[in-house]
Write a protein that holds these residues in place. Structure first.
Motif, PDB file in Angstrom:
ATOM      1  N   LEU A 182      10.374  33.838  20.044  1.00  0.00           N
ATOM      2  CA  LEU A 182      10.502  35.289  20.163  1.00  0.00           C
ATOM      3  C   LEU A 182       9.135  35.959  20.187  1.00  0.00           C
ATOM      4  O   LEU A 182       8.901  36.885  20.970  1.00  0.00           O
ATOM      5  N   GLN A 183       8.237  35.502  19.320  1.00  0.00           N
ATOM      6  CA  GLN A 183       6.891  36.071  19.296  1.00  0.00           C
ATOM      7  C   GLN A 183       6.197  35.891  20.641  1.00  0.00           C
ATOM      8  O   GLN A 183       5.554  36.820  21.141  1.00  0.00           O
ATOM      9  N   LEU A 194       7.983  38.225  23.302  1.00  0.00           N
ATOM     10  CA  LEU A 194       7.670  39.634  23.073  1.00  0.00           C
ATOM     11  C   LEU A 194       6.202  39.914  23.355  1.00  0.00           C
ATOM     12  O   LEU A 194       5.868  40.936  23.957  1.00  0.00           O
ATOM     13  N   ALA A 220       4.665  43.365  14.601  1.00  0.00           N
ATOM     14  CA  ALA A 220       6.075  43.468  14.993  1.00  0.00           C
ATOM     15  C   ALA A 220       6.656  44.812  14.571  1.00  0.00           C
ATOM     16  O   ALA A 220       7.400  45.442  15.341  1.00  0.00           O
ATOM     17  N   VAL A 268      16.522  46.271  23.303  1.00  0.00           N
ATOM     18  CA  VAL A 268      16.301  44.820  23.237  1.00  0.00           C
ATOM     19  C   VAL A 268      14.928  44.515  22.656  1.00  0.00           C
ATOM     20  O   VAL A 268      14.785  43.663  21.762  1.00  0.00           O
ATOM     21  N   LEU A 269      13.901  45.214  23.128  1.00  0.00           N
ATOM     22  CA  LEU A 269      12.551  44.982  22.610  1.00  0.00           C
ATOM     23  C   LEU A 269      12.461  45.357  21.129  1.00  0.00           C
ATOM     24  O   LEU A 269      11.787  44.685  20.343  1.00  0.00           O
ATOM     25  N   LEU A 316      14.168  42.504  19.095  1.00  0.00           N
ATOM     26  CA  LEU A 316      13.295  41.325  19.021  1.00  0.00           C
ATOM     27  C   LEU A 316      12.165  41.542  18.027  1.00  0.00           C
ATOM     28  O   LEU A 316      11.868  40.666  17.198  1.00  0.00           O
ATOM     29  N   ILE A 337      13.551  41.482  14.428  1.00  0.00           N
ATOM     30  CA  ILE A 337      13.855  40.121  13.971  1.00  0.00           C
ATOM     31  C   ILE A 337      12.576  39.404  13.555  1.00  0.00           C
ATOM     32  O   ILE A 337      12.527  38.742  12.515  1.00  0.00           O
ATOM     33  N   ILE A 338      11.520  39.564  14.353  1.00  0.00           N
ATOM     34  CA  ILE A 338      10.246  38.933  14.011  1.00  0.00           C
ATOM     35  C   ILE A 338       9.707  39.504  12.704  1.00  0.00           C
ATOM     36  O   ILE A 338       9.259  38.756  11.825  1.00  0.00           O
TER      37      ILE A 338
END
Length: 123
Positions: free
Chosen positions: A8-9, A12, A77, A105-106, A109, A112-113
């Motif tokens: 994910l990192q 993104l 994040a 969505v961004l 993400l 979550i990070i």
């Protein structure tokens, strides 16, 4: 879960690095074709947004890779999530509803990070 967060990192960071680099390096007139919102802001503000996105993208990956100041990864994040909240508010107020799913969505993400790297999967 650590591998999932790294993926994910990376995703993104790539997204924000690409978009931020465009905004930071291209003239405002050239950006209007892809980003209608730039008409509402000064060239300096558009560049500032681009630079902050590039900094956030680098902050998602570099501290964790180098082991230096790893707290910057979840902070980056959080900053990118806040950026998406502000972008979502802007697009909603302008009636640009088609941009909201991308912002959402961004945001998810980035959230979550931030959760993972502040919490159970910190470095």
């Amino acid at each position: 879960m650590n591998v999932f967060l790294w993926i994910l990192q990376g995703l993104l960071a790539a997204a924000f690095l690409a978009g931020g680099t465009l905004k930071a390096t291209q003239p405002k007139e050239k950006l209007v074709a892809n980003f209608s919102w730039v008409d509402d802001f000064s060239p300096a503000m558009v560049k500032f947004v681009g630079i902050t996105q590039v900094a956030g993208a680098l902050g998602l990956v570099l501290p964790a890779l180098t082991g230096i100041a790893v707290i910057l990864t979840p902070l980056a994040a959080v900053g990118l999530a806040l950026t998406m909240v502000l972008a979502g508010i802007y697009h909603f107020r302008k009636g640009e509803y088609s941009s909201l799913p991308v912002n959402a969505v961004l945001f998810v993400l980035a959230a979550i990070i931030a959760w993972g790297r502040f919490g159970p999967y910190a470095f």
